[in-house]
Design an enzyme around this catalytic site. Sequence first.
Site, mmCIF file in Angstrom:
data_model
loop_
_atom_site.group_PDB
_atom_site.id
_atom_site.type_symbol
_atom_site.label_atom_id
_atom_site.label_comp_id
_atom_site.label_asym_id
_atom_site.label_seq_id
_atom_site.Cartn_x
_atom_site.Cartn_y
_atom_site.Cartn_z
ATOM 1 N N LYS A 251 0.835 -1.128 -0.143
ATOM 2 C CA LYS A 251 -0.126 -0.065 0.079
ATOM 3 C C LYS A 251 0.748 1.351 0.084
ATOM 4 O O LYS A 251 0.366 2.388 -0.599
ATOM 5 C CB LYS A 251 -1.006 0.039 1.165
ATOM 6 C CG LYS A 251 -1.728 -1.141 1.505
ATOM 7 C CD LYS A 251 -2.858 -1.346 0.639
ATOM 8 C CE LYS A 251 -4.177 -2.285 0.953
ATOM 9 N NZ LYS A 251 -3.493 -3.727 1.085
HETATM 10 C C1 LIG Z 1 -4.268 -4.821 0.706
HETATM 11 C C2 LIG Z 1 -3.481 -6.171 0.598
HETATM 12 C C3 LIG Z 1 -4.127 -7.015 -0.307
HETATM 13 C C4 LIG Z 1 -5.028 -6.887 -1.272
HETATM 14 O O1 LIG Z 1 -4.752 -5.985 -2.451
HETATM 15 P P1 LIG Z 1 -5.989 -5.301 -3.272
HETATM 16 O O2 LIG Z 1 -5.704 -4.417 -3.807
HETATM 17 O O3 LIG Z 1 -7.083 -4.845 -2.014
HETATM 18 O O4 LIG Z 1 -6.740 -6.553 -3.960
HETATM 19 C C5 LIG Z 1 -3.147 -8.003 -0.417
HETATM 20 N N1 LIG Z 1 -2.125 -8.304 0.156
HETATM 21 C C6 LIG Z 1 -1.412 -7.291 1.280
HETATM 22 C C7 LIG Z 1 -0.712 -7.596 2.312
HETATM 23 C C8 LIG Z 1 -2.488 -6.408 1.371
HETATM 24 O O5 LIG Z 1 -2.038 -5.456 2.121
#
Ligand SMILES: *Cc1c(COP(=O)(O)O)cnc(C)c1O
Length: 495
Positions: free
Chosen positions: A113
């Site tokens: 993120k």
């Molecule tokens: C948010 C997240 C996901 C999922 O990603 P999306 O964009 O919501 O599909 C997968 N792995 C981790 C570690 C995350 O923080």
Amino acid sequence: MYYVSTRDRLQKTTGSGAIAYGLAPDGGLFTPEAIPSLAGNALNTLRDMTYRQRAVYVMNMFLDGYSAAELNGFCAKAYSPERFRDPAVAPVRKVSEGTYALELWHGPTCAFKDLALQMLPHLLTSALKKEGEGKTACILVATSGDTGKGALEGFKDVPGTRILVFYPKDGVSAIQELQMTTQEGSNVGVCAVRGNFDDAQAQVKGLFSDPDLKKELAGRGYFLSSANSINWGRVLPQIVYYVSAYCDLMKSGNIQKGDKVNVCVPTGNFGDILAAWYAKRMGVPLGKLICASNQNNVLTDFIKTGVYDRNRPFYQTISPSMDILVSSNLERLIHAFSYGNVEQVRGYMDQLAQTGRYEVASSVKRELVRDFAAGFCTDDQAKAMIANTWKGNGYLLDPHTAVAFHVLEDYRSETGDSTPAVVASTASPFKFCPAVLEALGEKAPVQGLESIAQLARLTGLEPPVPLTNLAGKEIRFTQVVEKSGMVKPVLELLK
Ligand SMILES: *Cc1c(COP(=O)(O)O)cnc(C)c1O
């Protein structure tokens, strides 16, 4: 270039408009009217750039109202060496022959993120200026764990913004919770909610569309904005790393320009894999986009059958950031596959809201299976994958990334498709120590911060500094509310 709402083609805005206001007034998601192309020599040009330069190049193609110099300034700050511990920002590592991990966790919160949430505050604050918005933006976030901390780190002490994060009380790991409750900054708030992520996300969406709240906040000089991946400013920086990964594989000689590469993504809200799809549509030679789910496998069923049905049990798994039954970003993909038929998109979303289920037309199904494959795995299978990859390849996976490695292996044996593949490695294993320790055979792993030291001892790997630094930080936020009570903390933060 303009952005249109997924639900109404007359709702049109610029890139800065889409980023400033997050959600279209009709509840749809802003999505690019046309997708720019990386045809001709572009990939060769990008190959010889740094990550930051690639980010400027790609984002500039989507954002008319921002100059390259402006984006350059944003990238220098967002992807600075102080924030990203690896000079490559998002390095590609070979795990085994033909299988690569795209490591997206070298930023301040140790999950993917950060790549978008370090950039979003810059895009957003300048968008607000461009839009002539005089009120202060309050970023409201519902998080399944990683978004919340990522957004807090991105927005802390950014002038002209406030940020409030809601997380499901029992739906995040101990370390994720500690990361949020110890957050520093004068403009931040953190609040736990009784319920799961979908409950919190639904309530936050409700707050956005509450006219009374909107009026009250406007009177106080605020408006609500989103840092969830419904905001285009979240999706756009994520496109960059798929372009970058392909360029890195060209540069290292592992592929030649034009060779197909599959991509496998551990998926929850469908933001990350959607970014891969945009990269493919821009002309990066990506093959199948493999959508990997944990036991909350609503997307696996959808991609295989065209039926989206959230009426099913909700499981808490060892990959909590993927414990999601309503994947908001899917709407952007369905919109693209509906070719301007917004009535169709609106129809599906109405059905989803009313019955929790919809089935897409056969034309949409055809497009889905052309670009995507899907699979899921259980916690036990993910743990076995962590153990095998550590023993066999000396590479330590976090539980989310392990889901993707498992699903990739299944996909390869089911289809015989042995195309080289990049797996999005979405979090540092040190964020989820107890589960990783168990996978490695530790019978009774300790919980909380001590588990970081335990995993470091067992593997000889160095834990990321932002996680070891949590020790000794003061807990600033302890509020827990019912899901019906989420207005109160908003009004408290925005006094
Ligand atoms: C948010 C997240 C996901 C999922 O990603 P999306 O964009 O919501 O599909 C997968 N792995 C981790 C570690 C995350 O923080």
